[in-house]
Scaffold this motif. Sequence first.
Motif, PDB file in Angstrom:
ATOM      1  N   LEU A 199       0.580  -0.528   0.250  1.00  0.00           N
ATOM      2  CA  LEU A 199       0.152   0.305  -0.387  1.00  0.00           C
ATOM      3  C   LEU A 199       0.945   1.486   0.217  1.00  0.00           C
ATOM      4  O   LEU A 199       0.698   2.251  -0.300  1.00  0.00           O
ATOM      5  CB  LEU A 199      -1.237   0.230   1.250  1.00  0.00           C
ATOM      6  N   LEU A 200       2.298   1.587   0.387  1.00  0.00           N
ATOM      7  CA  LEU A 200       2.645   2.264   0.800  1.00  0.00           C
ATOM      8  C   LEU A 200       3.723   2.643  -0.572  1.00  0.00           C
ATOM      9  O   LEU A 200       3.630   4.025  -0.854  1.00  0.00           O
ATOM     10  CB  LEU A 200       3.760   2.330   1.919  1.00  0.00           C
ATOM     11  N   LYS A 201       3.223   1.969  -1.363  1.00  0.00           N
ATOM     12  CA  LYS A 201       4.131   1.755  -2.289  1.00  0.00           C
ATOM     13  C   LYS A 201       3.818   2.670  -3.761  1.00  0.00           C
ATOM     14  O   LYS A 201       3.485   3.588  -4.713  1.00  0.00           O
ATOM     15  CB  LYS A 201       4.360   0.637  -3.712  1.00  0.00           C
ATOM     16  N   THR A 202       1.699   2.786  -3.183  1.00  0.00           N
ATOM     17  CA  THR A 202       1.275   3.355  -3.968  1.00  0.00           C
ATOM     18  C   THR A 202       0.854   5.248  -3.561  1.00  0.00           C
ATOM     19  O   THR A 202       0.458   5.556  -4.722  1.00  0.00           O
ATOM     20  CB  THR A 202      -0.001   2.699  -4.080  1.00  0.00           C
ATOM     21  N   ILE A 245       6.453   4.558  11.114  1.00  0.00           N
ATOM     22  CA  ILE A 245       6.967   4.131   9.464  1.00  0.00           C
ATOM     23  C   ILE A 245       6.601   4.916   8.335  1.00  0.00           C
ATOM     24  O   ILE A 245       7.426   5.733   7.654  1.00  0.00           O
ATOM     25  CB  ILE A 245       5.696   2.758   9.036  1.00  0.00           C
ATOM     26  N   LEU A 246       6.132   5.500   8.742  1.00  0.00           N
ATOM     27  CA  LEU A 246       5.997   7.026   7.713  1.00  0.00           C
ATOM     28  C   LEU A 246       6.933   7.520   7.835  1.00  0.00           C
ATOM     29  O   LEU A 246       7.628   7.925   6.454  1.00  0.00           O
ATOM     30  CB  LEU A 246       4.190   7.174   8.090  1.00  0.00           C
ATOM     31  N   GLU A 247       7.882   8.129   8.900  1.00  0.00           N
ATOM     32  CA  GLU A 247       8.788   8.769   8.606  1.00  0.00           C
ATOM     33  C   GLU A 247      10.175   7.721   7.822  1.00  0.00           C
ATOM     34  O   GLU A 247      10.858   9.279   7.434  1.00  0.00           O
ATOM     35  CB  GLU A 247       8.821   9.394  10.284  1.00  0.00           C
ATOM     36  N   SER A 248       9.935   7.222   8.742  1.00  0.00           N
ATOM     37  CA  SER A 248      11.035   6.360   7.319  1.00  0.00           C
ATOM     38  C   SER A 248      10.924   6.088   6.383  1.00  0.00           C
ATOM     39  O   SER A 248      12.048   6.158   5.480  1.00  0.00           O
ATOM     40  CB  SER A 248      10.989   5.081   8.427  1.00  0.00           C
ATOM     41  N   VAL A 249       9.438   5.675   5.803  1.00  0.00           N
ATOM     42  CA  VAL A 249       9.640   5.779   4.995  1.00  0.00           C
ATOM     43  C   VAL A 249       9.544   7.177   3.481  1.00  0.00           C
ATOM     44  O   VAL A 249      10.558   7.050   2.616  1.00  0.00           O
ATOM     45  CB  VAL A 249       7.542   5.246   4.007  1.00  0.00           C
ATOM     46  N   LEU A 250       9.480   7.908   4.661  1.00  0.00           N
ATOM     47  CA  LEU A 250       9.801   9.655   3.976  1.00  0.00           C
ATOM     48  C   LEU A 250      10.768  10.274   3.733  1.00  0.00           C
ATOM     49  O   LEU A 250      12.039  10.244   2.527  1.00  0.00           O
ATOM     50  CB  LEU A 250       8.920  11.091   4.370  1.00  0.00           C
ATOM     51  N   ALA A 251      12.094   9.242   5.091  1.00  0.00           N
ATOM     52  CA  ALA A 251      13.108   9.305   4.374  1.00  0.00           C
ATOM     53  C   ALA A 251      14.246   9.007   3.528  1.00  0.00           C
ATOM     54  O   ALA A 251      14.874   8.790   3.198  1.00  0.00           O
ATOM     55  CB  ALA A 251      13.817   9.547   5.879  1.00  0.00           C
ATOM     56  N   GLU A 269       1.087  12.723  -0.477  1.00  0.00           N
ATOM     57  CA  GLU A 269       0.538  11.594  -0.079  1.00  0.00           C
ATOM     58  C   GLU A 269       1.115  11.457   1.413  1.00  0.00           C
ATOM     59  O   GLU A 269      -0.248  11.653   2.267  1.00  0.00           O
ATOM     60  CB  GLU A 269      -0.645  10.792  -0.484  1.00  0.00           C
ATOM     61  N   LEU A 270       1.746  11.342   1.292  1.00  0.00           N
ATOM     62  CA  LEU A 270       2.721  11.124   2.739  1.00  0.00           C
ATOM     63  C   LEU A 270       2.642  11.552   3.713  1.00  0.00           C
ATOM     64  O   LEU A 270       2.365  11.782   4.842  1.00  0.00           O
ATOM     65  CB  LEU A 270       3.850   9.796   2.560  1.00  0.00           C
ATOM     66  N   GLN A 271       2.943  12.931   3.342  1.00  0.00           N
ATOM     67  CA  GLN A 271       3.298  13.957   4.433  1.00  0.00           C
ATOM     68  C   GLN A 271       1.995  14.401   4.754  1.00  0.00           C
ATOM     69  O   GLN A 271       1.865  14.933   5.730  1.00  0.00           O
ATOM     70  CB  GLN A 271       3.813  14.898   3.311  1.00  0.00           C
ATOM     71  N   ALA A 272       0.912  14.086   3.828  1.00  0.00           N
ATOM     72  CA  ALA A 272      -0.449  14.686   4.146  1.00  0.00           C
ATOM     73  C   ALA A 272      -0.590  13.451   4.740  1.00  0.00           C
ATOM     74  O   ALA A 272      -1.610  14.076   5.993  1.00  0.00           O
ATOM     75  CB  ALA A 272      -1.273  15.049   2.747  1.00  0.00           C
TER      76      ALA A 272
END
Length: 400
Positions: A261-264, A293-299, A269-272
């Motif tokens: 899901l995160l790859k989509t 998890i979201l902070e890691s993905v963004l980084a 969108e992740l920041q929002a």
Amino acid sequence: MEFIMKQQILTQKLSMLIFTALFFIYSIPTVSYAHRRVEFEEGDTTTREIAENTPADTNIGEPLRYSTNLPDECIGVSFSGPNRGAFYLSRVAPGSLQLKTKARLNFEKKSTYEVRATVLDWGSPASDVITVNITVTDVNEAPTFTEGDETTREIEETAAVGANVGDPVSATDADMGATLEYSLNDNEDDTFEIDSRTGQLKTKTALDHETEPNYKVKVVVSDGSQIDSIIVTINVLPEETVASAPTIKADRTNSVLEPALLKTLDRKELQAHLQRLYAENDGTLKYQRAIVILESVLASMRPDKTVLLANYPNPFNPETWIPYRLAKSADVEIDIYDTYGTVVRHLKLGHQSAGYYTSRSRAAYWDGKNDFGERVANGIYFYQLQADTTSLLRKMVILK
């Protein structure tokens, strides 16, 4: 015979020279050696004033007058004193000496000078000396913007109301202790405001690139009596519309935070979603897990290009963070310069992977000290990011 004629001619010339000298001496009014006199009318000490920034060769007050019972051609003049290099003395009339400037004087650099004038009788010990204390008076000088008559600033259209618009639009004033006040002139649409103390432009309303891609505002600075102005073009940068996506809820992290899901989701969108989690965070483990998890993905996401962003806070005192994005892995260094181009601090950040270095935990940190651990002076500084072959430069301001 020829020798005798030369002797006669030489004798005649010598006789004429003696006659001329005797004539000069006896034509001077007879004044006994003991009664020859020369003296300044203002005594041993006097004062003069002159306004700063006055052009060279300007008279400094009234002439220095002296009285004597001798012809003026019998009077010699000398000029001395610790500050004589900034002035010169000119004989303007019998019994009158005029002080003049050699160059413009600056009150802020030096406001008092001391010189001495001496008059003396060539034929006797008679002489007099006067000390002149010269005061340079302050003239209010207009403030000036450091960027000239025009400059530009940029801001993303998604910036929040009250966000800073680039660096402060700053001015300087040569007058010591001058208090500067900034204001906006002819700002009819009321989209922006300015901090009257720092010159920092801020947004007052939401921005839309499609509706208004740029603005022009006139910033005025005043020291209370004189002003300067600058035209600032503010470019509103477009931002891609964030695609609608289901809200990530902390109680659904077991399903919605799966890698597939995160790859989509793109970065915006992740920041929002991350901002929503920040707002809803109640401190429980499930919220903390979702945020991490979201902070890691963004980084871990790779930016399109390497960018040096505006430091925050700015202006600052005493510390600030310098954010940036890396499009590819690189050895990263940041140099901080003063306005003379001297490196005051070198930050060697080492080899870093591609990603977003924008949060306080990842951005470069400067504590406002030089390489010797000393606090630097307030004012304008420049910071330069060096990432392999990429070099980017921005400006920041320390206020104390």
